[in-house]
Design an enzyme around this catalytic site. Structure first.
Site, mmCIF file in Angstrom:
data_model
loop_
_atom_site.group_PDB
_atom_site.id
_atom_site.type_symbol
_atom_site.label_atom_id
_atom_site.label_comp_id
_atom_site.label_asym_id
_atom_site.label_seq_id
_atom_site.Cartn_x
_atom_site.Cartn_y
_atom_site.Cartn_z
ATOM 1 N N GLY A 153 -29.317 -32.056 -6.152
ATOM 2 C CA GLY A 153 -28.599 -33.349 -6.476
ATOM 3 C C GLY A 153 -27.194 -33.146 -7.304
ATOM 4 N N CYS A 154 -27.348 -32.170 -8.203
ATOM 5 C CA CYS A 154 -25.999 -31.987 -9.042
ATOM 6 C C CYS A 154 -24.747 -31.758 -7.922
ATOM 7 C CB CYS A 154 -26.208 -30.979 -9.962
ATOM 8 S SG CYS A 154 -27.613 -31.529 -11.090
#
Length: 192
Positions: free
Chosen positions: A73-74
């Protein structure tokens, strides 16, 4: 060991996301820095070894806190900000900084992997995260993913909190910058 922690965090994040509402509307918690409050001042080192100090920044600033470098996600979130960084700088005269708890070496590797040309800052010990009162996510298991928009004086104009949809933070930031831009134009006066 670090790899196993990342895998555990990514797995936990994916599992916990099943319980996070997918609604990408504005969300704010009681713990966050509030709209209208001046953001805490901070100085942190970026991926290039340069120190970024919030109070020395004299333009609008997107401050996004993310759980960890090089996690799925990052990575999506950083790539999306990278895709928009030139437009953000040109259209809104603003800048972007990402902050997470890993050290400068991790930041350097992450930035090189993605070709980032905005600062990602090392907040080892989470002092800045705690000063901003960023809430924990996934039932307290993960650091939260929260984006703050600050005006040129460091006053918070928008808070966006959404762990599950990392990419939505970019649109939320641009919308807040657009609103700030429109407000400043309404306040200007011209005879011509």
């Amino acid at each position: 060991m670090k790899t196993s922690i990342k895998i555990f965090a990514a797995t936990l994040c994916g599992s916990a996301m099943a319980f996070v509402p997918s609604n990408s509307d504005f969300k704010s918690t009681a713990l966050n820095l509030k709209v209208g409050e001046t953001a805490p001042d901070f100085s942190l080192v970026d991926q290039n070894g340069k120190t970024f100090t919030r109070s020395k920044n004299k333009k609008p600033l997107v401050v996004y806190f993310y759980p960890a470098d090089s996690t799925p996600g990052c990575t999506v979130q950083a790539k999306k900000f990278q895709e928009e960084i030139k437009a953000i700088r040109k259209q809104y005269k603003a800048d972007v900084v990402g902050i997470s708890g890993q050290g400068a070496e991790s930041k350097q590797k992450f930035a090189q992997e993605l070709g980032l040309d905005f600062s990602i800052l090392a907040d080892e010990g989470d002092a800045v995260r705690n000063a901003f009162k960023v809430p924990k996510a996934a039932f307290g298991f993960l650091p939260g993913r929260v984006t703050y928009i600050l005006d040129k004086d460091g006053v918070c104009t928008s808070v966006y909190d959404n762990l599950a949809d990392a990419a939505s933070h970019i649109d939320a930031a641009k919308s807040a910058l657009e609103e700030m831009n429109a407000s400043s134009k309404k306040g200007s006066f011209s005879l011509f």
